[in-house]
Scaffold this motif. Sequence first.
Motif, PDB file in Angstrom:
ATOM      1  N   LEU A 259       0.871  -1.172   0.000  1.00  0.00           N
ATOM      2  CA  LEU A 259       0.000   0.000   0.000  1.00  0.00           C
ATOM      3  C   LEU A 259       0.905   1.218   0.000  1.00  0.00           C
ATOM      4  O   LEU A 259       1.708   1.397   0.926  1.00  0.00           O
TER       5      LEU A 259
ATOM      6  N   CYS B  60       1.424   5.138   0.252  1.00  0.00           N
ATOM      7  CA  CYS B  60       0.829   6.380   0.759  1.00  0.00           C
ATOM      8  C   CYS B  60       1.441   7.565   0.021  1.00  0.00           C
ATOM      9  O   CYS B  60       2.653   7.785   0.087  1.00  0.00           O
TER      10      CYS B  60
ATOM     11  N   GLN C 263      -2.577   9.956  -3.261  1.00  0.00           N
ATOM     12  CA  GLN C 263      -3.688   9.035  -3.101  1.00  0.00           C
ATOM     13  C   GLN C 263      -3.144   7.696  -2.631  1.00  0.00           C
ATOM     14  O   GLN C 263      -1.956   7.406  -2.788  1.00  0.00           O
ATOM     15  N   LEU C 264      -4.001   6.914  -2.011  1.00  0.00           N
ATOM     16  CA  LEU C 264      -3.608   5.598  -1.523  1.00  0.00           C
ATOM     17  C   LEU C 264      -3.716   4.610  -2.677  1.00  0.00           C
ATOM     18  O   LEU C 264      -4.749   4.539  -3.353  1.00  0.00           O
ATOM     19  N   GLN C 265      -2.654   3.830  -2.907  1.00  0.00           N
ATOM     20  CA  GLN C 265      -2.625   2.901  -4.031  1.00  0.00           C
ATOM     21  C   GLN C 265      -2.187   1.519  -3.580  1.00  0.00           C
ATOM     22  O   GLN C 265      -1.254   1.389  -2.777  1.00  0.00           O
TER      23      GLN C 265
ATOM     24  N   CYS D 167      -0.342  -1.646  -4.864  1.00  0.00           N
ATOM     25  CA  CYS D 167       0.602  -1.893  -5.956  1.00  0.00           C
ATOM     26  C   CYS D 167       1.211  -3.283  -5.848  1.00  0.00           C
ATOM     27  O   CYS D 167       1.633  -3.703  -4.772  1.00  0.00           O
TER      28      CYS D 167
ATOM     29  N   PRO E 172      -0.788   0.521 -10.564  1.00  0.00           N
ATOM     30  CA  PRO E 172      -1.441   0.458  -9.259  1.00  0.00           C
ATOM     31  C   PRO E 172      -2.959   0.451  -9.364  1.00  0.00           C
ATOM     32  O   PRO E 172      -3.540   0.776 -10.402  1.00  0.00           O
TER      33      PRO E 172
ATOM     34  N   SER F 191      -6.296   2.045  -7.385  1.00  0.00           N
ATOM     35  CA  SER F 191      -6.770   3.028  -6.410  1.00  0.00           C
ATOM     36  C   SER F 191      -8.240   3.297  -6.681  1.00  0.00           C
ATOM     37  O   SER F 191      -8.803   2.819  -7.674  1.00  0.00           O
TER      38      SER F 191
ATOM     39  N   ASP G 139     -10.625   6.194  -7.637  1.00  0.00           N
ATOM     40  CA  ASP G 139     -10.623   7.567  -8.148  1.00  0.00           C
ATOM     41  C   ASP G 139     -12.020   7.898  -8.646  1.00  0.00           C
ATOM     42  O   ASP G 139     -12.418   7.493  -9.744  1.00  0.00           O
TER      43      ASP G 139
ATOM     44  N   LEU H 218      -8.985   2.063   0.731  1.00  0.00           N
ATOM     45  CA  LEU H 218      -8.983   2.606  -0.632  1.00  0.00           C
ATOM     46  C   LEU H 218     -10.275   3.383  -0.902  1.00  0.00           C
ATOM     47  O   LEU H 218     -10.254   4.468  -1.505  1.00  0.00           O
TER      48      LEU H 218
ATOM     49  N   ASP I 255     -10.258   6.670   1.022  1.00  0.00           N
ATOM     50  CA  ASP I 255      -9.364   7.618   0.376  1.00  0.00           C
ATOM     51  C   ASP I 255     -10.031   8.210  -0.864  1.00  0.00           C
ATOM     52  O   ASP I 255      -9.931   9.418  -1.118  1.00  0.00           O
ATOM     53  N   GLY I 256     -10.724   7.379  -1.638  1.00  0.00           N
ATOM     54  CA  GLY I 256     -11.433   7.883  -2.810  1.00  0.00           C
ATOM     55  C   GLY I 256     -12.543   8.848  -2.438  1.00  0.00           C
ATOM     56  O   GLY I 256     -12.738   9.881  -3.101  1.00  0.00           O
TER      57      GLY I 256
END
Length: 267
Positions: A45, A47, A50-52, A54, A63, A65, A67, A134, A137-138
């Motif tokens: 993950l 940081c 944005q949190l991704q 991967c 990655p 995420s 969005d 995730l 964060d979105g």
Amino acid sequence: MSPVLAIIATTSADLPNAQELSSQLNLPCLGVASPSEINEVPQVLACGEQLQLCATGRKAPGPVSVDFVGGALAHRRKYGGGKAQPVAKAVGLRPGFYPRVLDATAGLGRDAFVLATLGCEVKMLERNPVVRLLLKDGLRRLQEAATADPELAAIAGLLSLADDIAPAADWLAQQAEESWPVVYLDPMFPPRGKSAKVKKEMVAFHHLVGEDLDADDLLEPALRACYYRTVVKRPKVAPYLADKKPMLSFEGKSGRFDIYTKHGVPG
């Protein structure tokens, strides 16, 4: 046993957030790093802005995420076909009828977001703690963008994530009978054959989430909790959920919608 997931920071400024996330999830923090340079864990993950999620290694795909502002969902919001989209037809959307929807298996929130763009109030459930992060964060970035965009503000006001981390079947069983106009289910299903291969950028996500082995347990509590209908999204080759034949099925571009009706939707 080596961990299958770790936390990294994209920049030194992101390191405190990475360390906090490491403590929250009880996962190792590898400091400031690039996923392509990591070999000791299969996924991280990251940081940053944005949190991704991967995959790691030099040849890893891109990655994953959430969005809700740009990318594919922005294109779908503007040019996706509006109420003519299969998911809109599946939930019964029509002029003057924008049902409240419980997306009990939200995943990355794509269908939930599409329904919110069309005017439905949607509550998402997601039990996997990493996927929940995730989604959160979105939603955070959607709310930030909404301050300068009235169209996004309207969507942000319709889309929410439940605080509960309980399995969806347990959450649904606690709801009052017929308290949700529409319950939407899209449980994970293993890909079969070449035509159903997972997109490269989703490999890390599927490794993390796995299959919903208890998916059949969702249908009965969903039918009890819904008022109008329960909608189940399935791959075209998948069996009916819980082996229960729906009242209606129709195919979209990439899957099938099985519809279990209770009361007719307003005409």
